[in-house]
Design an enzyme around this catalytic site. Structure first.
Site, PDB file in Angstrom:
ATOM      1  N   HIS A 112      -2.068 -11.473  -5.063  1.00  0.00           N
ATOM      2  CA  HIS A 112      -0.880 -10.653  -5.290  1.00  0.00           C
ATOM      3  C   HIS A 112       0.167 -10.839  -4.203  1.00  0.00           C
ATOM      4  O   HIS A 112       1.349 -10.591  -4.427  1.00  0.00           O
ATOM      5  CB  HIS A 112      -1.258  -9.169  -5.349  1.00  0.00           C
ATOM      6  N   HIS A 172       6.510  -8.626  -0.093  1.00  0.00           N
ATOM      7  CA  HIS A 172       6.893  -8.637  -1.502  1.00  0.00           C
ATOM      8  C   HIS A 172       8.165  -9.466  -1.624  1.00  0.00           C
ATOM      9  O   HIS A 172       9.038  -9.409  -0.751  1.00  0.00           O
ATOM     10  CB  HIS A 172       7.133  -7.212  -2.009  1.00  0.00           C
ATOM     11  N   HIS A 195       6.019  -5.088   4.674  1.00  0.00           N
ATOM     12  CA  HIS A 195       5.372  -3.804   4.902  1.00  0.00           C
ATOM     13  C   HIS A 195       4.330  -3.934   6.008  1.00  0.00           C
ATOM     14  O   HIS A 195       3.428  -4.784   5.914  1.00  0.00           O
ATOM     15  CB  HIS A 195       4.671  -3.315   3.630  1.00  0.00           C
ATOM     16  N   THR A 205       2.312   1.236  -3.137  1.00  0.00           N
ATOM     17  CA  THR A 205       3.129   0.661  -4.203  1.00  0.00           C
ATOM     18  C   THR A 205       2.307  -0.231  -5.128  1.00  0.00           C
ATOM     19  O   THR A 205       2.866  -0.918  -5.980  1.00  0.00           O
ATOM     20  CB  THR A 205       4.300  -0.141  -3.626  1.00  0.00           C
TER      21      THR A 205
END
Length: 312
Positions: A81, A111, A138, A222
């Site tokens: 991911h 991200h 993050h 998230t």
């Protein structure tokens, strides 16, 4: 020993959540089916409306030295991911004004959107007044009252995450970000790949110079399982990278390299604020000399001057 510590520092895309993705039947719109917390009312990310953010005089300017200390060990990995760096015995922030609890850095991840030679698309999770940046870094910390990240992740006072936007505006290569991208491409290009980073570096090398402006609110992970356990700090000034670095980020890491499935658009769309309050520190006051000070500092100077005058 390290293997046990590393297992305890897995958060960014938590593997114990039910299968999920960023598209299709297992995408964000359906996360709440198998992970009920994803359908709660205090979810992240959000769109930060700067004009609605309330000034909190108790919030301090962030001390950059908090991020100087390298961790005792670093492991870069690809979980399908995102690209993530686990920090072994990371720095601890112990500032009751900045955070409601002592917070230990455990990992960071990114991200991002998509990028080609001539364009890029938004991939940040938070947005500012509706603007979505190319990416978002993050840095995840856990409350030290808990033994580790795994123990803290589901607790209402468990986590503190710092977020920095990534903007594609830099005229020359951001060397510190390039170092991270290259290490990840060498060691963690495909899902489940990982490698130890021997030449350790601090989080401070990755973040922008200006830490004065940020936004604070209470939210969630998230990604599934979307626990509402996060105190969010989203900084206004972005990390700056080049278009070439955006292309590398958007094309060099795979959820399935054999099938040529790259990781891209790995962001959750913004969720409603639902009555939550977004706060910010009081801005610094710019002086004619170029120096800055807070209103509290100015009040102190005036008081001192009046005291001295009364003695003359």
């Amino acid at each position: 020993m390290w293997q046990a510590i590393i297992l305890s520092t897995c958060l960014a895309q938590l593997t114990f959540a039910a299968d999920w993705s960023y598209t299709g039947d297992t995408g964000p719109a359906n996360w709440g089916i198998n992970n009920s917390d994803c359908a709660l009312q205090a979810q992240s990310p959000i769109n930060i409306v700067t004009g609605n953010a309330q000034t909190d005089d108790n919030l301090p300017i962030v001390d950059r030295s908090y991020f100087y200390q390298p961790s005792d060990g670093m492991l870069v990995k690809n979980n399908g991911h995102t690209v993530q760096v686990d920090l072994i015995n990371g720095y601890t922030i112990n500032d009751n004004n900045l955070l409601p609890f002592p917070a230990k850095a455990a990992q960071y991840h990114i991200h991002w959107g998509t990028a080609t030679a001539s364009a890029h698309t938004g991939g940040s999770e938070h947005t500012i007044d509706g603007r979505q940046y190319f990416g978002e870094l993050h840095v995840v910390h856990y409350n030290t009252k808990y033994a580790n990240l795994s123990a803290a992740v589901s607790q209402s006072d468990g986590l503190a995450v710092f977020g920095w936007f990534i903007d594609v505006t830099y005229p020359q290569t951001n060397l510190d970000i390039q170092n991270l991208l290259d290490l990840a491409q060498t060691n963690a290009a495909d899902k489940n790949d990982n490698g130890t980073i021997t030449n350790r570096f601090s989080v401070e090398t990755l973040i922008p110079p200006n830490l004065n402006e940020y936004y604070r609110y209470k939210g969630s992970l998230t990604t599934p399982p979307c626990y509402e356990s996060v105190v969010w700090t989203v900084f206004k000034s972005p990390i700056e990278i080049t278009q070439a670095q955006a292309i590398q980020l958007a094309t060099a890491y795979y959820e399935n390299q054999a099938a040529n499935m790259v990781i891209e658009n790995n962001f959750r769309p913004v969720l409603p604020l639902n009555g939550r309050t977004v706060t910010k520190p009081r801005p610094l006051v710019q002086q004619s000399s170029g120096s800055t000070s807070t209103p509290h500092m100015i009040t102190g100077f005036i008081t001192m001057a009046l005291t001295v005058a009364s003695l003359l």
